[in-house]
Design a protein around this motif. Structure first.
Motif, PDB file in Angstrom:
ATOM      1  N   SER A  37       0.748  -1.238   0.069  1.00 45.34           N
ATOM      2  CA  SER A  37       0.146  -0.059   0.047  1.00 45.34           C
ATOM      3  C   SER A  37       1.022   1.152   0.033  1.00 45.34           C
ATOM      4  O   SER A  37       0.692   2.197  -0.839  1.00 45.34           O
ATOM      5  N   ILE A  38       2.178   1.268   0.917  1.00 48.51           N
ATOM      6  CA  ILE A  38       2.723   2.357   1.008  1.00 48.51           C
ATOM      7  C   ILE A  38       3.616   2.701  -0.284  1.00 48.51           C
ATOM      8  O   ILE A  38       3.686   3.758  -0.890  1.00 48.51           O
ATOM      9  N   SER A  39       3.928   1.663  -1.116  1.00 45.56           N
ATOM     10  CA  SER A  39       4.436   1.646  -2.415  1.00 45.56           C
ATOM     11  C   SER A  39       3.687   2.352  -3.445  1.00 45.56           C
ATOM     12  O   SER A  39       4.140   3.194  -4.161  1.00 45.56           O
ATOM     13  N   LEU A  41       1.141   4.200  -2.800  1.00 50.55           N
ATOM     14  CA  LEU A  41       0.916   5.746  -2.689  1.00 50.55           C
ATOM     15  C   LEU A  41       2.317   6.643  -3.169  1.00 50.55           C
ATOM     16  O   LEU A  41       1.932   7.587  -3.607  1.00 50.55           O
ATOM     17  N   ILE A  42       3.369   5.948  -2.829  1.00 51.43           N
ATOM     18  CA  ILE A  42       4.548   6.835  -3.096  1.00 51.43           C
ATOM     19  C   ILE A  42       4.764   6.711  -4.692  1.00 51.43           C
ATOM     20  O   ILE A  42       5.000   7.797  -5.446  1.00 51.43           O
ATOM     21  N   LEU A  44       2.090   6.914  -6.750  1.00 54.12           N
ATOM     22  CA  LEU A  44       1.096   8.043  -7.289  1.00 54.12           C
ATOM     23  C   LEU A  44       1.534   9.296  -6.867  1.00 54.12           C
ATOM     24  O   LEU A  44       1.017  10.315  -7.535  1.00 54.12           O
ATOM     25  N   LEU A  45       2.086   9.468  -5.758  1.00 53.14           N
ATOM     26  CA  LEU A  45       2.601  10.711  -5.416  1.00 53.14           C
ATOM     27  C   LEU A  45       3.656  11.329  -6.387  1.00 53.14           C
ATOM     28  O   LEU A  45       3.565  12.475  -6.934  1.00 53.14           O
ATOM     29  N   THR A  65      11.834   3.021   3.287  1.00 56.01           N
ATOM     30  CA  THR A  65      10.897   2.013   2.596  1.00 56.01           C
ATOM     31  C   THR A  65      11.824   0.760   2.432  1.00 56.01           C
ATOM     32  O   THR A  65      11.445  -0.240   2.574  1.00 56.01           O
TER      33      THR A  65
END
Length: 675
Positions: A37-39, A41-42, A44-45, A65
């Protein structure tokens, strides 16, 4: 610390703990899913960031990360080798890829690793390295461009400071990205090594330690290894892609999605018609799948039609046009013409290359140095110098204006050098006779061929930008008292207030106003006395401001307080040769002082004034003949008025009072002014 700061700190500590302490399978499934999920998010940012500095923490984010991913790899490896089980997420990923065939599944997984390592990670690393190098190399040029815009008046001091900070941030960001990209590369290498270890060690442990058959051990540990590798490499692939997007982003005012749509499809709809026609023809003529190709052709043609229609509607939108004549009639358009620049430097078209950076001109850089020099010498923040070309001037001519009024001019020859005889010149040189504009010395404009000869003969040789810069410096020093206004005084006072608030609060507005302080500072600058020590000046005004509000008398009190500075400025080797005033001359001046409510002034009879001036110049020649500064020493009450009297003829005479010279100085009178 805020609550969010504490959570982040605890999370980073928790990542370290995961490496050491075994994690329950349920918690491990949650952490692996969180990693994915964090990957996302990064990624898309990175896609939707309009500028790299919007996610300036990206280098630190890469480190965190990567560490998180490696700690999860260690936990899953521990589960695979000890229990033959790394949780539901790992097993699900393994089953989905292997599809019952360990060899094919492992090959697919290996291809994913190769793509992530050799293509995306290597490319992102190289781009980050090049971007860092070019950003650092471009820093001096960007700084010079900012200084040039500042001096030409295109931007303010605050805007210049902001742009310098942005340039520094970009350099820091790309420099950090160059190093941080190594984390991604190392992570990919670690993933390959962990995969090999998991399969080899797991295979041995399964057969030897747990008594599994050959095919069962191969199936079980290949499944878990591939699942573990995918769970780690998919987030790594996402973050590698995000890294590549960040470091390859060019200058833009929108995000990646908008740029892609606009630049691929928005500029020329006709291209979409051509693509649709070619794809449709391939579907009809060749054995390729007809339905698929016709569908794609239809999509491209419809997209082209929609974009073409949108472009035409935007083009046909009624634009409210205002004629040039109507625009000029607006009252607000006249307001810009009312502003008078403090300092202007106008030059003929032949001197434009001296100010043009693209043609190698460094006049703008010299003006920056002039402002720094005067700030150090006089404590004055010189206003922006406005540079203008003026076709009405001769090609080699330039003029200097203060408050819109021409105060000086000069002439320089491009591609020539000014050779000045400082008294040590021996021999003749060929050139155009002229007068050095700043100090009025006889000089010659010489060519490059004569330059070396002139230097050998002992001439002082300077280039045209140095001539203009020196002339401008002297004019600014001479007119410094006209350049300091109330707004400038407020800026200087605010600067002092940051460190000495008590001094400022005592003087302003209780004792004196900004206008009265400005008059005192202008009086000091008029005689080339530095106002850099604003603390001493304000403290003196606080002491005597309640006694008198006469700006001239307050100036004298300040000068006496600054006796150390004045002594250091004019005295060498602790001795001073001066001209003094006869007591009769001092008495005449004191009796001629008229005091009014607005101040005091000297009202001396013209014939007496002429006699005093003539005798002063005759006596001063005794000092100038021996190479000394023309200094007159008087009583404190007489000093200011005698200075005003001599200014009617020249401003070169320095007039000091006894109280402005340190007692330790040995004063020698070489003459006396009589009546």
């Amino acid at each position: 610390m805020k609550f969010g700061d504490i959570i982040i700190a605890l999370a980073i500590i928790g990542i370290i703990i995961i490496i050491i302490i075994p994690v329950p399978k349920g918690a491990l499934d949650f952490l692996l899913s969180l990693n994915i999920s964090i990957s996302l998010l990064i990624l898309l940012l990175a896609m939707y960031a309009e500028d790299a500095l919007q996610i300036s923490i990206f280098p630190s984010l890469l480190l965190i990360t990567t560490l998180f991913r490696l700690s999860l790899n260690i936990s899953t490896t521990r589960g695979i080798l000890i229990d033959g089980d790394a949780g539901k997420v790992v097993e699900t990923f393994g089953n989905f890829v292997i599809q019952g065939d360990p060899v094919v599944g492992f090959i697919i997984f290996f291809i994913i690793i190769i793509i992530q390592f050799l293509v995306i990670t290597k490319g992102a690393e190289r781009v980050a390295e090049v971007a860092a190098r070019f950003t650092l190399d471009a820093m001096p040029g960007k700084q010079m461009a900012i200084d040039a815009d500042l001096n030409s008046g295109l931007i303010t001091e605050d805007e210049a400071r902001k742009r310098r900070k942005e340039v520094q941030k970009y350099a820091d960001f790309y420099g950090a990205m160059d190093g941080a990209s190594k984390f991604v590369k190392g992570d990919a290498i670690a993933g390959i090594i962990i995969t090999i270890v998991n399969i080899a060690a797991g295979f041995l442990i399964g057969i030897v330690g747990k008594g599994m058959g050959l095919s069962e051990a191969l199936q079980r540990y290949t499944l878990l290894t591939v699942g573990d590798g995918l769970v780690g490499q998919i987030p790594a692939l996402l973050i590698s892609t995000a890294t590549g997007l960040i470091v390859t982003r060019a200058a833009s005012e929108s995000n990646l999605g908008q740029d892609l749509i606009q630049q691929l499809f928005g500029n020329n709809p006709k291209l979409l018609y051509i693509i649709g026609g070619v794809i449709g023809s391939l579907g009809i003529i060749t054995p390729l799948p007809t339905a698929v190709y016709l569908l794609l052709a239809l999509v491209f043609i419809v997209a082209g039609y929609k974009i073409d229609k949108t472009v035409k509607e935007e083009f046909e939108e009624p634009v409210e046009e205002v004629s040039e004549a109507e625009e000029l009639r607006k009252p607000e358009n006249v307001l810009g013409l009312l502003k008078v620049d403090d300092i202007e430097l106008e030059f003929g078209y032949g001197l434009i290359p001296l100010a043009d950076i693209n043609q190698g001109g460094d006049l703008l850089d010299r003006i920056v140095m002039i402002r720094r020099q005067i700030a150090m010498e006089l404590g004055l923040v010189v206003p922006i110098v406005r540079l203008r070309d003026n076709i009405q001037l001769n090609p080699n001519e330039y003029i200097i204006k203060i408050k819109g009024v021409q105060v000086s001019k000069g002439e320089v020859y491009f591609d020539h050098y000014l050779a000045m005889d400082s008294g040590m010149g021996e021999g003749n040189i060929e050139g155009i006779d002229t007068i050095e504009p700043a100090f009025g010395l006889p000089a010659k404009w010489i060519t490059e061929k004569e330059r070396e000869k002139a230097e050998i003969f002992g001439y002082t040789v300077v280039d045209p930008p140095s001539v203009i810069a020196t002339h401008l410096t002297e004019v600014i020093k001479e007119k410094a008292y006209e350049l300091i206004g109330r707004q400038d005084v407020k800026m200087l006072v605010d600067n002092v207030k940051e460190e000495y608030p008590a001094v400022v609060e005592e003087v302003i507005p209780k004792v004196l106003s900004l206008g009265e302080i400005q008059k005192v500072l202008a009086n000091l600058l008029r005689e080339q006395i530095s106002i850099r020590d604003m603390v001493t000046i304000l403290e003196t005004l606080a002491d005597y401001g309640n006694v008198t509000r006469d700006a001239d008398l307050l100036t004298e009190y300040v000068r006496q307080k600054m006796s150390g500075y004045i002594t250091n400025k004019y005295v060498e080797d602790n001795s001073l040769n001066v001209v003094t005033l006869d007591s009769q001359v001092e008495e005449i001046i004191m009796n001629s002082i008229n005091k009014t409510e607005t101040g005091s002034y000297l009202s001396i009879e013209p014939n007496k004034a002429q006699v005093v001036l003539n005798n002063t110049f005759k006596t001063i020649q005794k000092l100038t003949s021996i190479g000394e500064q023309p200094i007159v020493l008087t009583a404190p009450i007489v000093r200011l008025y005698f200075k005003r009297l001599t200014e009617q003829m020249t401003r070169d005479i320095i007039v000091l009072s006894y109280n402005e010279i340190e007692p330790s100085v040995e004063v020698q009178s070489v003459g006396m002014v009589n009546i």
